[in-house]
Motif scaffolding. Structure first.
Motif: not given
Length: 287
Positions: A249-278
């Motif tokens: 969801d567009d309200t999850h721009g910080s929380v979901v990357p944080a969830l992914v980062t919390a998995r120590k085996v996952l790296t290079a975590v990056e969030d991306h905008p959609d076609l409207t910039g959200r």
């Protein structure tokens, strides 16, 4: 019967759809006209005059669209990247925003031979089938827990296979099941997921609220319940260097990357905008 200008019919359709609050009235009007005529949208200028039954058929579909029936229900299909899939009641309609997630995944796979791909929450099967179309040597698995969605996915998979695409492997299951695809643990090159992620009570247009299956749209825990499960499953399935792309969801721009980062085996975590910039999807790589 006197032939009539198609241009005037499209202008009237645009007027009606604008008044109804449809988000993209011109696009929808032209796609409806193209659907009725059986031509590509870009060829409409080559059809200056049409018979009255064509005008009537366009008018009937425009009336339904003005009631906020999804355009894809009226035409019977939705596009995702290079393919189209059939859609209707009981299955989530693929959105253009998801094409960016697909492009990221395909870029990751470039240069890999016989990659293994898993599409979690496959719905209509669009993501899995788009990968199979673009990467004929890929082994693509797809899973969903909804029998209605799976019926659509199976139909679309059969249609794509008949068209010559590599068949996908379709399963019924829950992404929260820690045994799902256990035989693929540590072997997967790419995990894609467009899960239900809208927080309960979120404001949505009628096309979504009244037609998309609620279980494919809303998720508990502020929209994060299925995302948490999908991230855990992806961390288990991915091989070193494998990639994860998951929509949110567009309200999850910080929380979901944080969830992914919390998995120590996952790296290079990056969030991306959609076609409207959200904020729209997060990606990561497996260590």
């Amino acid at each position: 019967m006197k032939r009539q200008p198609l241009r005037l019919a499209i202008l009237e359709a645009i007027r009606i759809l604008e008044a109804a609050g449809v988000e993209s009235p011109r696009t929808d009007a032209e796609l409806i006209a193209a659907h009725v005529l059986g031509v590509e949208r870009g060829r409409l200028p080559l059809v200056p005059l049409v018979d009255p039954p064509v005008i009537d058929a366009i008018g009937k579909l425009v009336t339904e669209r003005a009631k906020r029936v999804p355009l894809q229900y009226l035409t019977g299909w939705a596009a995702l990247g290079p393919i189209t899939v059939e859609v209707g009641p009981g299955v989530f309609i693929p959105r253009p925003e998801t094409e960016l997630l697909l492009e990221w995944g395909l870029a990751l796979l470039r240069g890999r031979t016989n990659p293994i791909v898993v599409d979690l929450c496959t719905g209509s099967g669009a993501l899995a089938l788009a990968v199979a179309h673009a990467m004929p040597d890929a082994v693509v698995y797809a899973v969903d827990s909804d029998p209605h969605a799976l019926a659509w996915a199976r139909h679309n998979a059969d249609v794509r296979a008949e068209a010559g695409d590599t068949p996908i492997r379709l399963y019924s299951g829950d992404v929260g099941d820690d045994t799902i695809f256990a035989e693929l643990d540590g072997l997967v090159d790419l995990v894609l997921c467009n899960p239900p992620y809208v927080p309960p009570g979120g404001e949505l247009p009628p096309e979504v609220l009244d037609y998309d299956p609620p279980q494919a749209v809303f998720a508990a825990d502020g929209g994060l319940a299925v995302i948490r499960q999908a991230v855990a499953t992806a961390a288990r399935l991915l091989k070193p260097g494998g990639g994860l792309a998951i929509e949110h969801d567009d309200t999850h721009g910080s929380v979901v990357p944080a969830l992914v980062t919390a998995r120590k085996v996952l790296t290079a975590v990056e969030d991306h905008p959609d076609l409207t910039g959200r904020p729209r999807f997060v990606t990561a790589r497996r260590l």
